[in-house]
Design a protein around this motif. Structure first.
Motif, short mmCIF file in Angstrom:
data_model
loop_
_atom_site.label_atom_id
_atom_site.label_comp_id
_atom_site.label_asym_id
_atom_site.label_seq_id
_atom_site.Cartn_x
_atom_site.Cartn_y
_atom_site.Cartn_z
N THR A 109 0.97 -1.15 0.14
CA THR A 109 0.01 0.00 -0.01
C THR A 109 0.96 1.21 0.08
O THR A 109 2.28 1.09 -0.03
CB THR A 109 -1.01 0.08 1.21
OG1 THR A 109 -1.80 1.11 1.05
CG2 THR A 109 -0.19 0.08 2.52
N LYS A 110 0.38 2.26 -0.10
CA LYS A 110 1.05 3.78 -0.06
C LYS A 110 1.03 4.36 1.34
O LYS A 110 0.15 3.95 2.13
CB LYS A 110 0.11 4.73 -1.07
CG LYS A 110 0.25 4.37 -2.55
CD LYS A 110 -0.45 5.07 -3.32
CE LYS A 110 -2.04 5.62 -3.10
NZ LYS A 110 -2.69 6.46 -3.81
N THR A 111 2.04 5.00 1.69
CA THR A 111 2.27 5.63 3.11
C THR A 111 0.91 6.52 2.94
O THR A 111 0.56 7.16 2.17
CB THR A 111 3.40 6.48 2.95
OG1 THR A 111 3.50 7.30 1.76
CG2 THR A 111 4.81 5.59 3.00
N LYS A 127 1.28 -9.73 5.92
CA LYS A 127 2.56 -8.90 6.10
C LYS A 127 2.21 -7.54 4.98
O LYS A 127 2.03 -7.87 3.87
CB LYS A 127 3.70 -9.62 5.24
CG LYS A 127 5.09 -8.97 5.39
CD LYS A 127 6.17 -10.03 4.82
CE LYS A 127 6.21 -11.21 6.04
NZ LYS A 127 7.76 -11.81 5.69
N CYS A 128 2.32 -6.48 5.63
CA CYS A 128 1.90 -5.43 5.05
C CYS A 128 3.45 -4.35 4.68
O CYS A 128 4.12 -4.54 5.58
CB CYS A 128 1.13 -4.67 5.95
SG CYS A 128 -0.56 -5.46 6.17
N PHE A 129 3.44 -3.78 3.59
CA PHE A 129 4.57 -3.02 3.11
C PHE A 129 3.84 -1.67 2.71
O PHE A 129 2.67 -1.57 2.00
CB PHE A 129 5.35 -3.39 2.05
CG PHE A 129 5.93 -4.88 2.29
CD1 PHE A 129 7.20 -4.86 3.02
CD2 PHE A 129 5.07 -5.97 2.05
CE1 PHE A 129 7.67 -6.01 3.37
CE2 PHE A 129 5.91 -7.32 2.34
CZ PHE A 129 7.06 -7.31 2.84
N GLU A 130 4.37 -0.41 3.35
CA GLU A 130 4.06 0.80 2.82
C GLU A 130 5.21 1.50 2.22
O GLU A 130 6.20 1.65 2.46
CB GLU A 130 3.74 1.80 4.24
CG GLU A 130 2.55 1.11 5.18
CD GLU A 130 2.48 2.11 6.24
OE1 GLU A 130 1.82 3.11 6.37
OE2 GLU A 130 3.05 1.57 7.36
N GLU A 136 2.67 8.87 -10.32
CA GLU A 136 1.21 8.96 -10.80
C GLU A 136 0.28 8.79 -9.73
O GLU A 136 -0.82 8.47 -10.11
CB GLU A 136 1.02 8.01 -11.90
CG GLU A 136 1.92 8.13 -13.22
CD GLU A 136 3.49 8.04 -12.94
OE1 GLU A 136 4.13 8.36 -13.77
OE2 GLU A 136 3.88 7.30 -12.22
N GLY A 137 0.74 8.50 -8.42
CA GLY A 137 0.04 8.30 -7.43
C GLY A 137 -0.28 6.85 -7.13
O GLY A 137 -1.23 6.44 -6.33
N ASN A 138 0.47 5.95 -7.57
CA ASN A 138 0.24 4.38 -7.47
C ASN A 138 1.55 3.87 -6.56
O ASN A 138 2.53 4.43 -6.25
CB ASN A 138 0.69 3.88 -9.05
CG ASN A 138 -0.59 4.11 -9.93
OD1 ASN A 138 -1.67 4.43 -9.60
ND2 ASN A 138 -0.14 4.55 -11.00
N VAL A 139 1.11 2.67 -6.22
CA VAL A 139 2.31 1.85 -5.58
C VAL A 139 3.29 1.84 -6.43
O VAL A 139 3.01 1.30 -7.52
CB VAL A 139 1.78 0.64 -5.00
CG1 VAL A 139 2.85 -0.38 -4.36
CG2 VAL A 139 0.65 0.74 -4.11
N PRO A 140 4.55 2.23 -6.29
CA PRO A 140 5.79 2.16 -7.38
C PRO A 140 6.39 0.73 -7.51
O PRO A 140 6.41 -0.16 -6.62
CB PRO A 140 6.75 3.12 -6.53
CG PRO A 140 6.65 2.91 -5.11
CD PRO A 140 5.19 2.85 -4.97
N VAL A 141 6.14 0.50 -8.96
CA VAL A 141 6.66 -0.94 -9.38
C VAL A 141 7.85 -1.51 -8.87
O VAL A 141 8.04 -2.42 -8.36
CB VAL A 141 6.30 -0.98 -10.68
CG1 VAL A 141 6.90 -2.42 -11.54
CG2 VAL A 141 4.84 -0.87 -11.21
N TYR A 142 8.96 -0.37 -9.20
CA TYR A 142 10.26 -0.94 -8.97
C TYR A 142 10.53 -0.95 -7.29
O TYR A 142 11.03 -2.09 -7.13
CB TYR A 142 11.23 0.38 -9.52
CG TYR A 142 12.64 -0.10 -9.06
CD1 TYR A 142 13.43 -1.11 -9.67
CD2 TYR A 142 13.36 0.49 -7.85
CE1 TYR A 142 14.58 -1.18 -9.30
CE2 TYR A 142 14.69 0.28 -7.74
CZ TYR A 142 15.51 -0.59 -8.38
OH TYR A 142 16.66 -0.99 -7.88
N GLU A 143 9.95 -0.28 -6.67
CA GLU A 143 10.28 -0.30 -5.21
C GLU A 143 9.57 -1.68 -4.72
O GLU A 143 10.11 -2.08 -3.63
CB GLU A 143 9.83 1.05 -4.50
CG GLU A 143 10.39 2.26 -4.54
CD GLU A 143 12.06 2.05 -4.38
OE1 GLU A 143 12.31 1.24 -3.43
OE2 GLU A 143 12.87 2.71 -4.99
N MET A 144 8.19 -2.05 -5.16
CA MET A 144 7.62 -3.13 -4.69
C MET A 144 8.53 -4.28 -5.34
O MET A 144 8.63 -5.24 -4.53
CB MET A 144 6.39 -3.11 -5.39
CG MET A 144 5.47 -4.37 -4.97
SD MET A 144 3.90 -4.24 -5.61
CE MET A 144 4.16 -4.05 -7.40
#
Length: 220
Positions: A109-111, A127-130, A136-144
């Protein structure tokens, strides 16, 4: 190919499966579940799930289809389950958050998302990741993908839906597209992504799955 990309880059190999009608739609209309492909394709998709470390869908797919995202119609292990949910809009009562595989389910999810709902998912053992949102306001693909690599996930199988397809279709970290086309005609509906398949994709495989056509593409 999973191993080599993961060792070389630290990122998982990413394949995206799209099931569509002959006239190019993945669903009859927004917010409704539409069965498009046949039984043989269903068995094939379950066999693919068993090959990958994780299967990935968006929150809308969880809320509309309430999928199990496990392997039932083929031999093999169940993949880990990744839910991309920038606004934490997933239904906490969905099967992926409550069945015996919930400990192998992750939410990205996003912060700034609801702290209360985040805590609810954590109490369920999810397990949750922020992550900080993309431009563009999305969950960033590379960081994910980087985080998934750190979690020892070497391969990811994307199953939907439209928002996820649009986010990945032009992303340089997508490695493979599996396009299953049914003979059905919907007449109108939801397309998998905006425009046509980019020209930098090369078809390497084509076969029939019952009455459905299965095509596999990789980058040229």
């Amino acid at each position: 190919r999973f191993f080599f990309k993961y060792i070389r880059t630290g990122l998982p190999y990413v394949a995206m499966k799209i099931a569509r009608s002959t006239d190019g739609f993945i669903s009859a209309k927004e917010g409704t579940q539409t069965w498009i492909t046949g039984k043989e394709s269903g068995v094939y998709v379950h066999s693919l799930r068993a090959r990958y470390d994780a299967v990935l869908v968006g929150a809308n797919t969880v809320n509309v289809d309430n999928p199990q995202l496990n392997v039932r119609h083929s031999e093999g292990r169940n993949p880990k389950r990744i839910i991309v949910d920038g606004n934490l809009s997933s239904n906490p009562d969905a099967r992926v958050f409550n069945d015996e595989g919930k400990e192998d389910t992750m939410i990205f999810t996003k912060t700034g998302a609801s702290a209360e709902k985040l805590e609810l998912f954590k109490r369920k053992g999810i397990k949750c990741f922020e992550l900080h949102p993309s431009d563009e306001g999305n969950v960033p693909v590379y960081e994910m993908l980087k985080k998934l690599g750190e979690e020892k996930i070497a391969s990811v199988f994307i199953e939907g839906g439209r928002q996820i397809f649009n986010q990945f279709i032009n992303d340089p970290h997508l490695d493979e597209i599996i396009l299953i086309t049914s003979p059905k005609l919907l007449g109108d509906g939801i397309a998998p992504f905006e425009g046509e398949l980019p020209s930098n994709w090369r078809k390497i495989e084509e076969n029939m799955l019952g009455s459905d056509i299965n095509q596999v593409f990789v980058r040229s």
